[in-house]
Design a protein around this motif. Sequence first.
Motif, PDB file in Angstrom:
ATOM      1  N   ARG A  41     -25.818 -31.042  51.620  1.00 15.72           N
ATOM      2  CA  ARG A  41     -26.212 -29.915  51.287  1.00 15.72           C
ATOM      3  C   ARG A  41     -26.976 -29.674  52.422  1.00 15.72           C
ATOM      4  N   LEU A  42     -27.922 -30.305  53.205  1.00 16.32           N
ATOM      5  CA  LEU A  42     -28.627 -30.097  54.347  1.00 16.32           C
ATOM      6  C   LEU A  42     -27.676 -29.574  55.577  1.00 16.32           C
ATOM      7  N   LEU A  43     -26.610 -30.394  55.568  1.00 18.78           N
ATOM      8  CA  LEU A  43     -25.603 -30.077  56.498  1.00 18.78           C
ATOM      9  C   LEU A  43     -25.091 -28.585  56.243  1.00 18.78           C
ATOM     10  N   GLU A  44     -24.913 -28.487  55.036  1.00 20.53           N
ATOM     11  CA  GLU A  44     -24.082 -27.033  54.695  1.00 20.53           C
ATOM     12  C   GLU A  44     -25.246 -25.767  54.794  1.00 20.53           C
ATOM     13  N   TYR A  45     -26.410 -26.319  54.541  1.00 17.95           N
ATOM     14  CA  TYR A  45     -27.508 -25.193  54.659  1.00 17.95           C
ATOM     15  C   TYR A  45     -28.657 -25.739  55.425  1.00 17.95           C
ATOM     16  N   PRO A  46     -28.557 -25.967  56.701  1.00 18.18           N
ATOM     17  CA  PRO A  46     -29.576 -26.645  57.612  1.00 18.18           C
ATOM     18  C   PRO A  46     -30.979 -26.046  57.572  1.00 18.18           C
ATOM     19  N   ASP A  47     -31.030 -24.871  57.118  1.00 19.57           N
ATOM     20  CA  ASP A  47     -32.218 -24.080  57.302  1.00 19.57           C
ATOM     21  C   ASP A  47     -32.850 -23.772  55.795  1.00 19.57           C
ATOM     22  N   ALA A  48     -32.223 -24.471  54.832  1.00 16.70           N
ATOM     23  CA  ALA A  48     -32.572 -24.236  53.467  1.00 16.70           C
ATOM     24  C   ALA A  48     -33.828 -24.936  53.201  1.00 16.70           C
ATOM     25  N   LEU A  49     -34.587 -24.333  52.214  1.00 14.21           N
ATOM     26  CA  LEU A  49     -36.030 -25.263  52.071  1.00 14.21           C
ATOM     27  C   LEU A  49     -35.944 -26.277  50.900  1.00 14.21           C
ATOM     28  N   LEU A  50     -36.440 -27.115  51.180  1.00 13.93           N
ATOM     29  CA  LEU A  50     -36.293 -28.372  50.362  1.00 13.93           C
ATOM     30  C   LEU A  50     -37.401 -28.562  49.326  1.00 13.93           C
ATOM     31  N   ILE A  51     -37.370 -28.606  48.176  1.00 11.53           N
ATOM     32  CA  ILE A  51     -38.225 -28.891  47.128  1.00 11.53           C
ATOM     33  C   ILE A  51     -38.171 -30.373  46.761  1.00 11.53           C
ATOM     34  N   LEU A  52     -39.178 -31.284  46.991  1.00 11.60           N
ATOM     35  CA  LEU A  52     -39.061 -32.506  46.943  1.00 11.60           C
ATOM     36  C   LEU A  52     -39.992 -33.394  45.983  1.00 11.60           C
ATOM     37  N   ASP A  53     -39.394 -34.138  45.037  1.00  9.41           N
ATOM     38  CA  ASP A  53     -40.006 -34.918  44.098  1.00  9.41           C
ATOM     39  C   ASP A  53     -40.997 -36.053  44.793  1.00  9.41           C
ATOM     40  N   GLY A  54     -42.009 -35.666  44.686  1.00  6.93           N
ATOM     41  CA  GLY A  54     -43.143 -36.388  45.558  1.00  6.93           C
ATOM     42  C   GLY A  54     -43.441 -37.678  44.487  1.00  6.93           C
ATOM     43  N   ASP A  55     -43.004 -37.948  43.498  1.00  4.68           N
ATOM     44  CA  ASP A  55     -43.295 -38.926  42.599  1.00  4.68           C
ATOM     45  C   ASP A  55     -42.439 -40.115  42.808  1.00  4.68           C
ATOM     46  N   MET A  56     -41.488 -39.997  43.835  1.00  2.60           N
ATOM     47  CA  MET A  56     -40.391 -41.081  44.005  1.00  2.60           C
ATOM     48  C   MET A  56     -41.390 -41.919  45.110  1.00  2.60           C
ATOM     49  N   ASP A  57     -40.679 -43.197  44.937  1.00  2.00           N
ATOM     50  CA  ASP A  57     -41.225 -44.193  46.194  1.00  2.00           C
ATOM     51  C   ASP A  57     -41.715 -43.766  47.343  1.00  2.00           C
ATOM     52  N   LYS A  58     -42.849 -43.887  47.599  1.00  2.00           N
ATOM     53  CA  LYS A  58     -43.538 -43.418  48.738  1.00  2.00           C
ATOM     54  C   LYS A  58     -42.863 -43.725  50.246  1.00  2.00           C
ATOM     55  N   SER A  59     -42.378 -44.897  50.238  1.00  2.00           N
ATOM     56  CA  SER A  59     -41.680 -45.331  51.259  1.00  2.00           C
ATOM     57  C   SER A  59     -40.254 -44.575  51.606  1.00  2.00           C
ATOM     58  N   PHE A  60     -39.608 -44.443  50.369  1.00  2.00           N
ATOM     59  CA  PHE A  60     -38.546 -43.515  50.606  1.00  2.00           C
ATOM     60  C   PHE A  60     -38.841 -42.162  51.065  1.00  2.00           C
ATOM     61  N   CYS A  61     -39.855 -41.289  50.324  1.00  2.00           N
ATOM     62  CA  CYS A  61     -40.113 -40.125  50.462  1.00  2.00           C
ATOM     63  C   CYS A  61     -40.439 -40.095  52.126  1.00  2.00           C
ATOM     64  N   SER A  62     -41.330 -41.034  52.428  1.00  3.66           N
ATOM     65  CA  SER A  62     -41.737 -40.749  53.838  1.00  3.66           C
ATOM     66  C   SER A  62     -40.655 -40.886  55.036  1.00  3.66           C
ATOM     67  N   TRP A  63     -39.617 -41.888  54.573  1.00  2.00           N
ATOM     68  CA  TRP A  63     -38.445 -42.079  55.345  1.00  2.00           C
ATOM     69  C   TRP A  63     -37.563 -40.546  55.472  1.00  2.00           C
ATOM     70  N   LEU A  64     -37.345 -40.178  54.156  1.00  2.00           N
ATOM     71  CA  LEU A  64     -36.522 -39.076  53.998  1.00  2.00           C
ATOM     72  C   LEU A  64     -37.084 -37.709  54.793  1.00  2.00           C
ATOM     73  N   LEU A  65     -38.669 -37.461  54.828  1.00  2.00           N
ATOM     74  CA  LEU A  65     -39.039 -36.535  55.321  1.00  2.00           C
ATOM     75  C   LEU A  65     -38.818 -36.823  56.770  1.00  2.00           C
ATOM     76  N   GLN A  66     -38.939 -37.901  57.298  1.00  3.53           N
ATOM     77  CA  GLN A  66     -39.033 -38.219  58.595  1.00  3.53           C
ATOM     78  C   GLN A  66     -37.699 -37.938  59.345  1.00  3.53           C
ATOM     79  N   GLU A  67     -36.630 -38.364  58.772  1.00  2.00           N
ATOM     80  CA  GLU A  67     -35.243 -38.364  58.957  1.00  2.00           C
ATOM     81  C   GLU A  67     -34.838 -36.643  58.963  1.00  2.00           C
ATOM     82  N   LYS A  68     -35.194 -35.990  57.967  1.00  2.00           N
ATOM     83  CA  LYS A  68     -34.848 -34.663  57.694  1.00  2.00           C
ATOM     84  C   LYS A  68     -35.622 -33.847  58.768  1.00  2.00           C
ATOM     85  N   ALA A  69     -36.817 -34.127  59.143  1.00  2.00           N
ATOM     86  CA  ALA A  69     -37.642 -33.340  60.323  1.00  2.00           C
ATOM     87  C   ALA A  69     -36.859 -33.534  61.618  1.00  2.00           C
ATOM     88  N   GLN A  70     -36.375 -34.704  61.778  1.00  2.00           N
ATOM     89  CA  GLN A  70     -35.573 -35.271  62.958  1.00  2.00           C
ATOM     90  C   GLN A  70     -34.207 -34.269  63.037  1.00  2.00           C
TER      91      GLN A  70
END
Length: 208
Positions: A41-70
């Motif tokens: 979805r991000l590849l399809e809509y690279p400028d889209a706003l992401l609403i993320l479930d922050g109750d998931m594992d914090k390590s996963f969330c942190s990794w996901l956000l860093q990868e997404k920001a890059q």
Amino acid sequence: MQVIMFDRQSIFIHGMKISLQENIPEIDIYPVSQADELWRRLLEYPDALLILDGDMDKSFCSWLLQEKAQQFPFSYTVIVTSDCQQGWLRESLAWNVQAIVPRHESVETFVQAINSAACGLMCLPGDWSFGYESERRGLDMLSHRQREILELLANGESNKEISRTLNISAGTVKAHLESLYRRLDVKNRTQAAMLFGACELSIQSYSE
């Protein structure tokens, strides 16, 4: 407005999708429950706003956000969480997170947060604003030269690049950085840049 909602609770996604579409007519919401689907979805809509479930594992969330920001540096994120006091949430502000919303908040609050984030404005829990007011005062105490150096640092310039830009020695840059680290009570350039970026953004607070 294109929004990708990545949440482990399908009921929450369904209810929020209906409510947001009623309040933001121009919104297009793409519900996602799997990480590989999120990247598609991000590849399809690279400028889209992401609403993320922050109750998931914090390590996963942190990794996901860093990868997404890059990979998608112009895409902002809104985090939805049941506990706004989790320590990693403040760190997430360095990864294009523009809003953090308690899961129990009203639809009106979510609408405000999403509209603010889409405009590049920050929307944080009400009790966070006091901390940022204090941090902003710390920035106000810096000298003009220190603020120049901090701004260049936040833009990703190295000590050598800063010294060339300001026509001062690399040793002087290092001395200024050590001084402002102490004044801002941070340990390194990453924390200093994160603090500068957060405090320079307009902060819109809402009550919990």
